[in-house]
Design an enzyme around this catalytic site. Structure first.
Site, PDB file in Angstrom:
ATOM      1  N   CYS A   1       1.116  -0.940  -0.136  1.00 38.93           N
ATOM      2  CA  CYS A   1      -0.174   0.018  -0.359  1.00 38.93           C
ATOM      3  C   CYS A   1       0.490   1.272  -0.175  1.00 38.93           C
ATOM      4  O   CYS A   1       0.466   2.806  -1.083  1.00 38.93           O
ATOM      5  CB  CYS A   1      -0.784  -0.214   1.161  1.00 38.93           C
ATOM      6  SG  CYS A   1      -2.436  -1.712   1.338  1.00 38.93           S
TER       7      CYS A   1
ATOM      8  N   CYS B   1      34.213   5.546 -17.704  1.00 37.64           N
ATOM      9  CA  CYS B   1      33.824   4.311 -17.272  1.00 37.64           C
ATOM     10  C   CYS B   1      32.325   4.919 -16.192  1.00 37.64           C
ATOM     11  O   CYS B   1      32.269   5.657 -15.973  1.00 37.64           O
ATOM     12  CB  CYS B   1      34.615   3.782 -16.605  1.00 37.64           C
ATOM     13  SG  CYS B   1      35.774   3.955 -15.157  1.00 37.64           S
TER      14      CYS B   1
ATOM     15  N   ASP C   1      -8.436  -1.792 -19.465  1.00 38.71           N
ATOM     16  CA  ASP C   1     -10.302  -0.741 -19.665  1.00 38.71           C
ATOM     17  C   ASP C   1     -10.232  -1.056 -20.798  1.00 38.71           C
ATOM     18  O   ASP C   1      -9.956  -1.376 -21.465  1.00 38.71           O
ATOM     19  CB  ASP C   1      -9.128   0.960 -18.848  1.00 38.71           C
ATOM     20  CG  ASP C   1     -10.819   1.759 -18.997  1.00 38.71           C
ATOM     21  OD1 ASP C   1     -11.513   1.424 -18.456  1.00 38.71           O
ATOM     22  OD2 ASP C   1     -10.791   2.803 -20.271  1.00 38.71           O
TER      23      ASP C   1
END
Length: 933
Positions: free
Chosen positions: A6, A83, A601
């Site tokens: 959550c 690097c 959806d």
């Protein structure tokens, strides 16, 4: 909140908002602390975002209102990184500055993106910090809301009074942020707010200053980053050629001419004692290579060591210096001794530097090709456009051709057939068709007439259009796409942290291995642990040990590890952008390749998203016109797609269809997921689904139930209309499936990806649509927070979930999902919340996005195999593991060539992604076009 999942959903949703610097969610105390930029977002928006994810939120306090919280984003080009050790050094230095909130340095793009408080620290301090870290820094931009333009000013000289005069004149213009004048280049650089002023104003002010002795024009295009890249390529190429001029004679005198009679006698002539002509020639030729051509490696290693880190330059300097100074020692010893028989290694140091420069040249050349996608996007903007001058009544007075970069907000521009639209805006006059495929992916030209919006970079097909510019410069849709792709290329994929961790200890470990190799072979030679026949006739046991040590030092390369991920992400996101799939960085790419469950959806995602009324059934005696006027007056206040469909259909029953005058609706209430209610002409109107009628205690007659059931079986949405608490009619609204929806779901199933549909529509319609497309798991009548909750439920079951949506009500689920995919035609909020934006507005690109992410991630893993493989196989060979069994040893110059090849091979491996083609199954897809009138 009940668990860390959550808290993670809340944190992710907040961080999606623009202007958020940091969000920390405490699940134990049910609190969230958010640091944000008040110019971009406010407390109310943050609270609503948390509630949209499915939680209740209350503002406790706005902590320390006087704190300096304004945030600006600065981009800086960094030159000299080799690097990840270099990029990490710069990041650490920037993060240590007070006022810097976030610093990200990308090795592949050679850019730094810094979020900082301009009230606490200036961008000049940021530039200075990077330069103090041992790298060259060049400012690209100081803030996202500021545009920058450069002018060439003829007549400008180095006189301080002249430059001060121009500077004061420009500073008087409202919206000008910063002015930098370069008298020696006749250049003036201006940072400004495009909403307040523009480039033509600057030209006018400059030319009117000083009695008209100045002439200003847009500074010739250098294409910024591309120009710097070309200069870097030329730099390495030039140094490599000069290195060859000296290296080839050294190589010939030490390895070729020594075996040719005549040349050998000349080279063996004694200068003094045992010192020969050949040794002196090689010394003279190798010294410029070591200290002039190779000076960049000394600077790089010094700067790295000064900051407590070690990079590739340190390895090169140690390796070449060991060979060079041992050779000098041998040369001096030969000059002072009558019986010394030593060998020099001047060819080792010169050939090492030459091969490394060749490798860097090829690497920079290849890296330049990884960002071609952005260059192609920038090329969409036209060089010139036609500016119109209008009188007070809107009639055309004059027109002139101007540079496309001189357009200002609210300008009216003329777009002739075949020309590109120069900026975002809307049509003032004219009708035409515009090809928007380069931006939206829509292959068919889109009809444009008065009032329609147009996008900069698109092509006008036929008629002449007069466009009013609404968004110019960095505000245009094209500029936003470019920024999104650039940000994606800056973002690091999570897998890269492993490479960063390895690189941190890589160079010190290699130095230890190198010294250990030399020491082991030296001791073995000293104590005769191997036969004397192993030692080549031209060297001693010490020199043999030294060669093994140098070979180990120069064959190991941390550069390839650092380039493995960012170059693949750059090419992958660039390829995605060219195919209409905008992937927001390495995190999204890495997450998408693991997806095994996709939640769709319905409206606007699986369906076209343009619902139309197909059936109207009145259950009460009244005029159809009166019925629709009452409904439209209510629904016109709603943003829901079904409401818009009803209002659009109602226009058929009024005279003025363009500007219908609906009665006033009072006490309007929108009940999310259910419908709307209002009072119109003193009558109570309720429009919505069965649940709304039940909640409002409106009885639904059997006739209405039958009509609803029939509509649902046909995959239509049934809408009930109650007037004065009595059902007066039923509407059936149809939203056709998108072309290829069923085939896309079938292909996903073959890819072992589970498809789920989640919608706020009723169960009957949802099940019918699910059955039609082949989706077995259907979740209907889901509110926005319920969609996000369902995402978390499937995540808890072990699925890696992608959510595909297009509306505001999808944004909580998009934020909660592992990967959020927004359909490009959807709302800005949905696009902001998503990890991947599908610009073409079709479902096929869901497959393309996942397939591209899988291919890119596979390429990243292959790059790591290349990078680590060179070192895992190369270091033991260089250390002489094969020498006792095969007599094979790796000379240092070959080891240097292998090191250079490792970086080049990784970049070239990433470049192969440019030839990515979407899955063949999609090419065989038969798409039928749907037209809705």
């Amino acid at each position: 909140m009940t668990c860390s999942a959550c808290a993670g959903s809340v944190e992710k949703a907040i961080m999606r908002l623009p202007g958020i610097r940091e969000a920390a969610v405490d699940v134990l105390n049910n609190r969230a602390q958010v640091q944000y930029h008040p110019s971009f977002v406010n407390e109310q928006t943050i609270r609503e975002t948390i509630e949209n994810v499915g939680f209740q939120a209350t503002l406790i306090s706005n902590i320390d209102k006087n704190i300096k919280r304004s945030t600006q984003v600065c981009k800086i080009h960094v030159n000299g990184m080799t690097c990840t050790s270099c990029s990490s050094t710069i990041e650490s230095a920037l993060q240590a500055i007070p006022g810097v909130r976030k610093a990200q340095v990308a090795l592949a793009t050679e850019e730094a993106e810094i979020h900082y408080s301009p009230k606490t620290v200036s961008y000049n301090q940021l530039l200075e910090t990077i330069e103090n870290s041992g790298f060259e820094a060049m400012l690209i931009s100081t803030g996202e809301e500021i545009s920058n333009i450069e002018f060439k000013v003829d007549g400008l000289d180095t006189d301080h009074h002249t430059t001060r005069l121009i500077e004061k004149s420009l500073q008087a213009i409202s919206g000008v942020q910063e002015i930098i004048i370069y008298p020696e280049l006749n250049k003036v650089s201006i940072s400004y707010k495009p909403d307040m002023t523009g480039p033509r104003t600057f030209i006018g002010v400059i030319e009117s200053t000083g009695g008209g002795c100045f002439k200003a024009s847009i500074y010739p295009k250098g294409r910024g980053k591309e120009a710097r890249r070309q200069e870097e390529i030329k730099h390495y190429y030039r140094f490599f050629l000069w290195s060859l001029v000296f290296t080839i004679p050294v190589f010939l005198t030490s390895m070729v001419l020594m075996y040719i009679p005549g040349f050998r006698q000349v080279l063996d002539i004694k200068v003094i004692n045992m010192l020969t002509v050949g040794m002196v020639v090689r010394w003279e030729l190798s010294t410029p290579v070591q200290f002039i051509i190779g000076r960049r490696f000394y600077f790089g290693s010094y700067k790295a060591l000064r900051h407590g880190s070690a990079n590739m330059d340190v390895l090169i300097v140690l390796g070449t210096n060991a060979a060079y100074f041992y050779s000098v020692y041998s040369l001096l010893r030969a000059a002072y001794s009558k019986d010394f028989k030593g060998t020099d290694f001047f060819e080792t140091s010169t050939m090492l530097i030459s091969f490394i420069l060749l490798g860097k040249y090829l690497e920079v050349l290849a890296k330049g090709k990884t960002s071609k996608a952005i260059a192609k996007l920038l090329e969409l903007t036209p060089e010139t456009t036609i500016l119109l001058t209008l009188d007070g009544e809107g009639n055309e007075v004059s027109e002139q051709e101007i540079d496309g970069r001189l357009i200002q907000k609210n300008d009216v521009i003329k777009i002739i057939p075949g020309a590109k639209v120069a900026s975002d805006g809307y049509v003032l006059r004219g009708e035409s068709h515009v090809n928007e495929s380069m931006i939206t992916g829509e292959s068919r030209p889109v009809a444009k007439r008065k009032g329609d919006t147009v996008i900069g970079g698109t092509v006008n097909e036929n008629g002449v259009l007069h466009i009013k510019a609404t968004r110019v410069g960095s505000d245009t849709a094209l500029s936003q796409i470019v920024r999104l792709v650039e940000s994606a290329q800056m973002a690091k994929a999570p897998i890269q942290k492993y490479a960063d961790r390895i690189s941190k200890y890589f160079v010190p470990l290699v130095i230890i291995l190198s010294l250990s190799t030399w020491f082991a072979w030296f001791l073995a030679g000293k104590f005769h642990a191997y036969p004397k026949s192993w030692i080549p006739s031209s060297m001693s046991s010490f020199e043999l040990a030294l060669q093994f040590g140098i070979s180990v030092m120069v064959i190991a390369c941390p550069c390839a590890l650092g380039l493995a991920t960012p170059t693949a992400v750059m090419v992958g996101t660039g390829v995605g952008a060219s195919q209409g799939v905008l992937i927001k960085g390495g995190q999204a790419l890495e997450s998408a390749h693991k997806v095994n469950c996709i939640m769709f959806d319905k409206t606007g995602t699986l369906t076209v998203g343009k619902p139309v009324v197909v059936i109207t059934q009145l259950l009460k005696k009244m005029e159809l016109q009166e019925f629709y006027v009452l409904i439209a007056a209510t629904e016109v206040n709603s943003e829901h797609p079904l409401a818009k469909a009803i209002v659009e259909y109602a226009k058929n029953f009024v005279e003025d269809k363009e500007n219908p005058a609906w009665p006033e609706a009072r006490a309007f209430i929108s009940i999310t997921g259910h419908g709307v209610k209002a009072r119109v002409q003193n009558r109570e109107i309720i429009v919505g689904n069965k649940s709304l009628m039940f909640n409002q205690n409106v009885e639904i007659p059997l006739d209405a139930e039958d009509i609803l059931a029939k509509a649902e079986r046909m995959a239509q949405t049934g809408i009930l209309v109650a007037i004065d608490r009595e059902v007066a009619g039923v509407l059936a609204i149809s939203d056709p499936l998108k072309p290829g929806a069923r085939e896309v779901i079938s292909i996903l199933k073959s890819m072992k990806i589970r498809s789920i549909m989640v919608t706020g529509d009723n169960w009957g319609t949802a099940n019918s649509v699910g059955e039609e497309v082949g989706i077995e798991t259907v979740i209907a009548e889901a509110k926005p927070e319920a969609k996000a909750e369902k995402v978390r439920d499937f995540q808890a079951s072990g699925y890696i979930v992608a959510m595909v949506g297009d509306g505001i009500n999808d944004s909580p689920a998009l934020a909660a999902a592992n990967v959020g995919m927004a359909i490009g035609a959807g709302t800005d909020i949905a696009i902001e919340a998503a990890d991947i934006v599908l610009m073409k507005n079709n479902l096929e690109d869901v497959i393309t996005a996942i397939d591209l992410s899988r291919k890119t991630f596979s390429r990243i893993l292959l790059n790591y195999i290349w990078a680590l493989g060179y070192n895992i196989l190369g270091i033991p060979i260089a250390a002489g593991f094969l020498f006792p069994f095969t007599g094979f040893r790796l000379p240092p110059w070959i080891a240097g060539a292998a090191m250079a090849a490792s970086s080049v091979s990784v970049v070239c491996s990433s470049l192969l992604l440019k030839y990515y083609r979407r899955p063949r199954k999609l090419d065989n897809l038969v798409i039928h076009r749907i037209t809705i009138e």
